[in-house]
Write an enzyme that holds these catalytic residues in place. Structure first.
Site, short mmCIF file in Angstrom:
data_model
loop_
_atom_site.label_atom_id
_atom_site.label_comp_id
_atom_site.label_asym_id
_atom_site.label_seq_id
_atom_site.Cartn_x
_atom_site.Cartn_y
_atom_site.Cartn_z
N CYS A 104 22.96 43.01 39.25
CA CYS A 104 21.56 42.60 39.15
C CYS A 104 20.81 43.73 38.44
O CYS A 104 21.39 44.77 38.13
CB CYS A 104 20.97 42.31 40.54
N CYS B 21 26.99 41.84 48.30
CA CYS B 21 25.57 42.14 48.07
C CYS B 21 24.77 40.85 47.88
O CYS B 21 25.08 40.04 46.99
CB CYS B 21 25.40 43.04 46.86
N CYS C 271 21.57 50.13 40.83
CA CYS C 271 22.25 51.00 41.79
C CYS C 271 23.28 51.91 41.14
O CYS C 271 23.53 53.00 41.64
CB CYS C 271 22.90 50.16 42.88
N LYS D 224 11.58 53.68 48.90
CA LYS D 224 12.61 54.73 48.97
C LYS D 224 12.22 55.90 48.06
O LYS D 224 11.51 55.75 47.07
CB LYS D 224 13.96 54.17 48.55
#
Length: 583
Positions: free
Chosen positions: A493, A454, A497, A225
């Protein structure tokens, strides 16, 4: 010198792209053989045997904005009943700069109510996403988004993601100029494959997809990405140093002149892989506004051609820069541009948060920034966010601007329309009042989705952070710090994000109820934080924070931020380079 635009692939100088496909990462082989992201997704969408899709198609669907997920709360019970997991899908839209019309908001609301379990979510990249979509609803949702000019292209996958742009309640003329540049950039870097229209809308390509299908990306797209953002000083609300490629607006008398160019930021890391780390972007020079598109092509072209396509965990642009050296990467960018970057212009950031409440723009229009905890748009008790924002959208009197901090600005409101908006906010219990009991820490908080949807989450985030903040607020109140703005972010985690590694207080999940605790980042995102406790639970977190906040209240200097104090007081060492983050 006239800049050279690299809209077609430059000479291949990559040690990876020149290798046989079988020596590259499996994802590289998948992309190369996917018929430009079509795969067999269309066949999977009509499979009546399972709720899921093939794993290869699951990876390809990310380029279309879709992740397959399963409800972690139901996983064990379904396993005991010998049932497959309850597979659903997350669909993320593309929304450059977070600008959303009332018509678009109403469609997002409708789709969230019909297919997304009566909710949707605002993300840390100024867009929206649905959860709990069943596979058979995906086409209907895609068509609904198309009807209002939205799509899921490049919301995920190994391409340039949705482009961010600084938002501010004042929404000056400069902000509007920069947003327009962000929109142009988004349209330029979007992948071009006709597979999206074929899979979701049944539009057959006019001719078989060939080498000209993706003139910039090629069959293998980017190594990983690639995130792009535009910041307008003095607000670093998009966290410019976390972007693969950032543009800092430079203006004169309110008119955009050009951009300082920032490269190599990125948050993701893996706990058990010390060779992975977050990294802050480097300012490498200045360009005139007219050179934006050539610069996009040059910078992305360097990562496309030199990025690691063998080891996925090492494939982000930040590692390319550290491997090759900043001087080499800058020189290669300039070679592709055909001119040298000018020295960077002076600029200064003072914060990276949202200014909540009402402000008046320099055009006389009114703007209201509404705090939305963790970005979840849902009706809960007396706080009926979903209903209230729908009612406001139905008036057609404002534009919705999604912030990088998961909140929303009701913008461009005529002064005579403000009383009606205020009445609707109050009626639905969403007017940011009362402020009692709501600390500045809470208003500067962010969390990722984590459980239950998730698949990467190892601990709670969105569902837990509000409760943890309530307990931290007890410590703040004891020390007279309730009004002190401190950034706090939590992820389930270490992937980052919610951009945790540039928060003054950060927690990343390790196991149920266990987190790594970090302190010491810069208030406006200019410095990384440092771990102070590893794999600890709530009692230890509150103990460490209680001691640090107590010292801060007693020993801070005038105007000193909590993260800066943590460095000066020796609680954690200063970290500005990602390579030293894990030391």
């Amino acid at each position: 010198m006239t800049p050279k635009t690299t809209t077609t692939p430059d000479v291949d100088r990559s040690r990876d792209l020149s290798q046989p496909l079988e020596k590259l990462a499996p994802e590289e082989r998948l992309k190369a053989g996917s018929d430009y992201l079509a795969g067999t997704i269309a066949d999977d969408l009509i499979d009546e045997i399972t709720l899921a899709v093939d794993e290869n198609n699951n990876k390809l669907m990310k380029f279309h904005g879709i992740y397959q997920q399963d409800d972690r709360d139901l996983r064990d019970e379904r396993r005991r009943q010998k049932l497959e997991p309850f597979f659903t899908f997350m669909l993320r839209g593309r929304m450059p700069g977070g600008v959303c019309t009332p018509e678009q908001w109403l469609k997002i609301d409708e789709l969230g109510r019909t297919h997304g379990n009566d909710q949707f979510r605002l993300t840390t990249r100024q867009t929206f996403q649905f959860h709990y979509l069943v596979r058979t609803a995906l086409r209907e949702v895609m068509v609904g988004l198309r009807d209002v000019g939205l799509d899921g292209k490049a919301a995920c996958g190994d391409v340039a993601r949705t482009v961010m742009s600084g938002v501010h309640p004042g929404l000056s003329k400069l902000h509007k100029q920069v947003y327009e540049q962000a929109r142009i950039a988004s349209d330029h870097v979007i992948h071009k494959t006709s597979a999206y229209e074929e899979v979701w809308f049944g539009e057959k390509p006019k001719q078989p997809r060939g080498e000209d299908e993706e003139p910039f990306y090629g069959k293998q797209y980017m190594p990983r990405k690639f995130k792009i953002g535009f910041a307008v000083p003095p607000s670093n609300d998009i966290d410019i140093y976390s972007q693969d490629l950032g543009f800092v607006a430079i203006a004169s008398r309110g008119k955009l002149k050009g951009f300082n160019v920032v490269i190599g930021g990125g948050m993701g890391r893996t706990d058990r892989a010390p060779e992975t780390y977050p990294r802050l972007g480097d300012v490498i020079g200045y360009i005139e506004a007219k050179d934006l598109i050539p610069t996009l092509d040059a910078v992305m072209g360097v990562q496309r051609d030199y990025g690691d396509r063998v080891t996925r965990a090492h494939a982000r642009f930040k590692y390319t820069i550290d491997d090759k050296g900043l001087d080499f990467v800058k020189g290669e960018i300039e070679r592709r541009l055909g001119f040298e970057l000018a020295p960077a212009k002076r600029f200064a950031f003072t914060s990276n948060g949202d200014q909540l409440g009402w402000t008046t723009g320099d055009d006389g229009l009114e703007h209201f920034t509404l705090f939305i905890e963790s970005g979840r748009v849902i009706n809960r008790g007396d706080r009926r966010l979903m209903d209230g924002l729908r009612a406001i959208a139905q008036t057609g009197t404002c534009v919705f601007r999604l912030t990088p901090n998961q909140s929303v600005i009701l913008s461009d409101i005529q002064p005579e329309d403000r009383p009606a908006i205020e009445a609707l906010l109050a009626e639905h219990g969403i007017d940011n009042t009362p402020t009692k009991g709501r600390s500045a820490l809470r208003l500067n908080s962010m969390a990722c989705v984590a459980m239950p949807t998730c698949g990467l989450a190892m601990a709670e985030a969105e569902r837990y952070l509000p409760d943890l903040i309530t307990k931290i607020e007890g410590l703040l109140e004891q020390n007279g710090l309730m009004e002190e703005p401190i950034t706090i972010r939590m992820t389930g985690c270490p992937n980052g994000c919610a951009r945790p590694y540039i928060a003054e207080i950060a927690l990343t999940g390790r196991a149920p109820g266990k987190y790594n605790l970090y302190l010491g980042a810069g208030f406006h995102g200019q410095r990384l934080n440092k771990m102070v406790r590893e794999n600890v639970g709530e009692d230890v977190i509150l103990e460490v924070l209680g001691e640090a906040l107590g010292r801060y209240a007693q020993e801070r200097e005038d105007g000193e931020r909590f993260g800066d104090f943590a460095i000066r007081a020796g609680i954690v060492p200063e970290v500005t380079e990602g390579r030293f983050f894990n030391d």
